[in-house]
Design a protein around this motif. Structure first.
Motif, PDB file in Angstrom:
ATOM      1  N   THR A   1       4.128  -4.129  27.767  1.00  0.00           N
ATOM      2  CA  THR A   1       3.108  -4.774  26.939  1.00  0.00           C
ATOM      3  C   THR A   1       2.439  -3.739  26.041  1.00  0.00           C
ATOM      4  O   THR A   1       2.232  -3.964  24.847  1.00  0.00           O
ATOM      5  CB  THR A   1       2.055  -5.474  27.809  1.00  0.00           C
ATOM      6  N   ALA A   2       2.116  -2.580  26.599  1.00  0.00           N
ATOM      7  CA  ALA A   2       1.465  -1.528  25.827  1.00  0.00           C
ATOM      8  C   ALA A   2       2.375  -1.029  24.707  1.00  0.00           C
ATOM      9  O   ALA A   2       1.927  -0.769  23.595  1.00  0.00           O
ATOM     10  CB  ALA A   2       1.070  -0.367  26.736  1.00  0.00           C
ATOM     11  N   LEU A   3       3.667  -0.932  24.997  1.00  0.00           N
ATOM     12  CA  LEU A   3       4.600  -0.432  23.992  1.00  0.00           C
ATOM     13  C   LEU A   3       4.899  -1.466  22.913  1.00  0.00           C
ATOM     14  O   LEU A   3       5.178  -1.123  21.777  1.00  0.00           O
ATOM     15  CB  LEU A   3       5.908   0.011  24.656  1.00  0.00           C
ATOM     16  N   SER A   4       4.851  -2.740  23.271  1.00  0.00           N
ATOM     17  CA  SER A   4       5.213  -3.766  22.304  1.00  0.00           C
ATOM     18  C   SER A   4       4.025  -4.262  21.477  1.00  0.00           C
ATOM     19  O   SER A   4       4.214  -4.938  20.480  1.00  0.00           O
ATOM     20  CB  SER A   4       5.867  -4.955  23.015  1.00  0.00           C
ATOM     21  N   THR A   5       2.812  -3.944  21.886  1.00  0.00           N
ATOM     22  CA  THR A   5       1.632  -4.375  21.144  1.00  0.00           C
ATOM     23  C   THR A   5       1.405  -3.431  19.973  1.00  0.00           C
ATOM     24  O   THR A   5       1.207  -2.242  20.166  1.00  0.00           O
ATOM     25  CB  THR A   5       0.380  -4.359  22.053  1.00  0.00           C
ATOM     26  N   PRO A   6       1.470  -3.955  18.744  1.00  0.00           N
ATOM     27  CA  PRO A   6       1.257  -3.058  17.604  1.00  0.00           C
ATOM     28  C   PRO A   6      -0.181  -2.558  17.578  1.00  0.00           C
ATOM     29  O   PRO A   6      -1.114  -3.312  17.823  1.00  0.00           O
ATOM     30  CB  PRO A   6       1.559  -3.938  16.392  1.00  0.00           C
ATOM     31  N   ARG A   7      -0.321  -1.295  17.309  1.00  0.00           N
ATOM     32  CA  ARG A   7      -1.647  -0.692  17.214  1.00  0.00           C
ATOM     33  C   ARG A   7      -1.858  -0.207  15.794  1.00  0.00           C
ATOM     34  O   ARG A   7      -0.939   0.321  15.190  1.00  0.00           O
ATOM     35  CB  ARG A   7      -1.771   0.487  18.166  1.00  0.00           C
ATOM     36  N   PRO A   8      -3.040  -0.379  15.285  1.00  0.00           N
ATOM     37  CA  PRO A   8      -3.299   0.138  13.942  1.00  0.00           C
ATOM     38  C   PRO A   8      -3.224   1.663  13.941  1.00  0.00           C
ATOM     39  O   PRO A   8      -3.560   2.305  14.930  1.00  0.00           O
ATOM     40  CB  PRO A   8      -4.702  -0.353  13.621  1.00  0.00           C
ATOM     41  N   TRP A   9      -2.742   2.196  12.844  1.00  0.00           N
ATOM     42  CA  TRP A   9      -2.679   3.644  12.695  1.00  0.00           C
ATOM     43  C   TRP A   9      -4.096   4.194  12.711  1.00  0.00           C
ATOM     44  O   TRP A   9      -4.982   3.646  12.064  1.00  0.00           O
ATOM     45  CB  TRP A   9      -1.988   3.966  11.372  1.00  0.00           C
ATOM     46  N   PRO A  10      -4.349   5.260  13.422  1.00  0.00           N
ATOM     47  CA  PRO A  10      -5.716   5.790  13.517  1.00  0.00           C
ATOM     48  C   PRO A  10      -6.109   6.565  12.264  1.00  0.00           C
ATOM     49  O   PRO A  10      -6.172   7.779  12.252  1.00  0.00           O
ATOM     50  CB  PRO A  10      -5.648   6.706  14.738  1.00  0.00           C
ATOM     51  N   ARG A  11      -6.326   5.846  11.179  1.00  0.00           N
ATOM     52  CA  ARG A  11      -6.631   6.490   9.903  1.00  0.00           C
ATOM     53  C   ARG A  11      -8.006   7.149   9.959  1.00  0.00           C
ATOM     54  O   ARG A  11      -9.009   6.501  10.217  1.00  0.00           O
ATOM     55  CB  ARG A  11      -6.619   5.465   8.778  1.00  0.00           C
ATOM     56  N   PRO A  12      -8.049   8.438   9.710  1.00  0.00           N
ATOM     57  CA  PRO A  12      -9.339   9.121   9.661  1.00  0.00           C
ATOM     58  C   PRO A  12     -10.169   8.625   8.481  1.00  0.00           C
ATOM     59  O   PRO A  12      -9.617   8.087   7.524  1.00  0.00           O
ATOM     60  CB  PRO A  12      -8.947  10.585   9.448  1.00  0.00           C
ATOM     61  N   PRO A  13     -11.443   8.798   8.539  1.00  0.00           N
ATOM     62  CA  PRO A  13     -12.290   8.387   7.415  1.00  0.00           C
ATOM     63  C   PRO A  13     -11.881   9.086   6.123  1.00  0.00           C
ATOM     64  O   PRO A  13     -11.496  10.246   6.123  1.00  0.00           O
ATOM     65  CB  PRO A  13     -13.685   8.832   7.847  1.00  0.00           C
ATOM     66  N   VAL A  14     -11.926   8.369   5.057  1.00  0.00           N
ATOM     67  CA  VAL A  14     -11.721   8.802   3.677  1.00  0.00           C
ATOM     68  C   VAL A  14     -10.361   9.428   3.367  1.00  0.00           C
ATOM     69  O   VAL A  14     -10.220  10.137   2.394  1.00  0.00           O
ATOM     70  CB  VAL A  14     -12.850   9.733   3.159  1.00  0.00           C
ATOM     71  N   ALA A  15      -9.347   9.180   4.173  1.00  0.00           N
ATOM     72  CA  ALA A  15      -8.015   9.717   3.883  1.00  0.00           C
ATOM     73  C   ALA A  15      -7.252   8.725   3.010  1.00  0.00           C
ATOM     74  O   ALA A  15      -7.205   7.538   3.294  1.00  0.00           O
ATOM     75  CB  ALA A  15      -7.252   9.980   5.175  1.00  0.00           C
ATOM     76  N   ILE A  16      -6.645   9.234   1.937  1.00  0.00           N
ATOM     77  CA  ILE A  16      -5.870   8.404   1.027  1.00  0.00           C
ATOM     78  C   ILE A  16      -4.481   8.179   1.634  1.00  0.00           C
ATOM     79  O   ILE A  16      -3.931   9.061   2.294  1.00  0.00           O
ATOM     80  CB  ILE A  16      -5.774   9.073  -0.364  1.00  0.00           C
ATOM     81  N   LEU A  17      -3.937   6.997   1.438  1.00  0.00           N
ATOM     82  CA  LEU A  17      -2.577   6.727   1.888  1.00  0.00           C
ATOM     83  C   LEU A  17      -1.608   7.562   1.070  1.00  0.00           C
ATOM     84  O   LEU A  17      -1.788   7.740  -0.140  1.00  0.00           O
ATOM     85  CB  LEU A  17      -2.240   5.243   1.722  1.00  0.00           C
ATOM     86  N   HIS A  18      -0.556   8.030   1.688  1.00  0.00           N
ATOM     87  CA  HIS A  18       0.408   8.882   0.990  1.00  0.00           C
ATOM     88  C   HIS A  18       1.101   8.150  -0.151  1.00  0.00           C
ATOM     89  O   HIS A  18       1.426   8.754  -1.168  1.00  0.00           O
ATOM     90  CB  HIS A  18       1.426   9.451   1.971  1.00  0.00           C
ATOM     91  N   ARG A  19       1.282   6.848  -0.021  1.00  0.00           N
ATOM     92  CA  ARG A  19       1.927   6.096  -1.106  1.00  0.00           C
ATOM     93  C   ARG A  19       1.057   6.062  -2.368  1.00  0.00           C
ATOM     94  O   ARG A  19       1.530   5.761  -3.451  1.00  0.00           O
ATOM     95  CB  ARG A  19       2.250   4.671  -0.666  1.00  0.00           C
ATOM     96  N   ASP A  20      -0.230   6.356  -2.229  1.00  0.00           N
ATOM     97  CA  ASP A  20      -1.154   6.309  -3.358  1.00  0.00           C
ATOM     98  C   ASP A  20      -1.427   7.685  -3.980  1.00  0.00           C
ATOM     99  O   ASP A  20      -2.345   7.819  -4.795  1.00  0.00           O
ATOM    100  CB  ASP A  20      -2.484   5.680  -2.910  1.00  0.00           C
ATOM    101  N   LEU A  21      -0.635   8.677  -3.636  1.00  0.00           N
ATOM    102  CA  LEU A  21      -0.874  10.021  -4.173  1.00  0.00           C
ATOM    103  C   LEU A  21      -0.634  10.125  -5.670  1.00  0.00           C
ATOM    104  O   LEU A  21      -1.037  11.106  -6.292  1.00  0.00           O
ATOM    105  CB  LEU A  21      -0.014  11.055  -3.433  1.00  0.00           C
ATOM    106  N   ASP A  22      -0.021   9.109  -6.267  1.00  0.00           N
ATOM    107  CA  ASP A  22       0.173   9.124  -7.718  1.00  0.00           C
ATOM    108  C   ASP A  22      -1.064   8.627  -8.465  1.00  0.00           C
ATOM    109  O   ASP A  22      -1.140   8.721  -9.681  1.00  0.00           O
ATOM    110  CB  ASP A  22       1.387   8.280  -8.102  1.00  0.00           C
ATOM    111  N   ARG A  23      -2.056   8.114  -7.756  1.00  0.00           N
ATOM    112  CA  ARG A  23      -3.241   7.527  -8.394  1.00  0.00           C
ATOM    113  C   ARG A  23      -4.322   8.522  -8.806  1.00  0.00           C
ATOM    114  O   ARG A  23      -4.865   8.405  -9.892  1.00  0.00           O
ATOM    115  CB  ARG A  23      -3.840   6.450  -7.496  1.00  0.00           C
ATOM    116  N   PRO A  24      -4.711   9.468  -7.949  1.00  0.00           N
ATOM    117  CA  PRO A  24      -5.801  10.363  -8.357  1.00  0.00           C
ATOM    118  C   PRO A  24      -5.388  11.225  -9.553  1.00  0.00           C
ATOM    119  O   PRO A  24      -4.222  11.599  -9.686  1.00  0.00           O
ATOM    120  CB  PRO A  24      -6.028  11.251  -7.126  1.00  0.00           C
TER     121      PRO A  24
END
Length: 130
Positions: free
Chosen positions: A8-31
């Motif tokens: 159950t623990a392995l099959s339950t999706p968990r949100p990625w533990p995103r730290p505060p104010v970190a930009i997603l890597h897919r958005d590195l073309d934006r800044p």
């Protein structure tokens, strides 16, 4: 009982533990060029080529892609423990683009490996998002 709890623990999706104010890597073309940003992710690769005069190159991965990190010698000396031992890092620095590839020139490196340990706990609440 243990097996079913583990499955159950392995099959339950968990949100990625995103730290505060970190930009997603897919958005590195934006800044804009030279913007100060923060990225975070798992350490895939650390390289310290002998020809790089003490520069360390780190590749981080989040759930959306990879980020290339450049750590100059002075920053390496200041954040050595995190750079060498961190399994997951949060890096703040300036974004630089060359030939369509974005790099983050590290100014601060923080070991956030504790977030991975917390994910391994069966009933852990994910860290709060900022």
């Amino acid at each position: 009982m243990f097996y079913s709890h583990l499955m159950t623990a392995l099959s339950t999706p968990r949100p990625w533990p995103r730290p505060p104010v970190a930009i997603l890597h897919r958005d590195l073309d934006r800044p804009p060029e030279k913007a100060r940003i923060t990225v975070a992710g798992l350490v895939l690769v650390r390289q310290r080529p002998g020809t790089a005069h003490g520069v360390v190159f780190i590749t981080l991965e989040d759930e959306t892609g990879i980020a290339n990190i450049v750590v100059w010698r002075s920053i390496y000396e200041k954040f050595r423990r995190a750079v060498v031992a961190g399994r997951a890092l949060r890096v703040t620095g300036q974004i630089q683009r060359e030939s369509g590839v974005a790099h983050v020139i590290a100014e601060q490196v923080e070991d956030i490996s504790w977030m991975l340990d917390r994910l391994a706990q069966p009933n852990a609440t994910p860290p709060a998002r900022g």
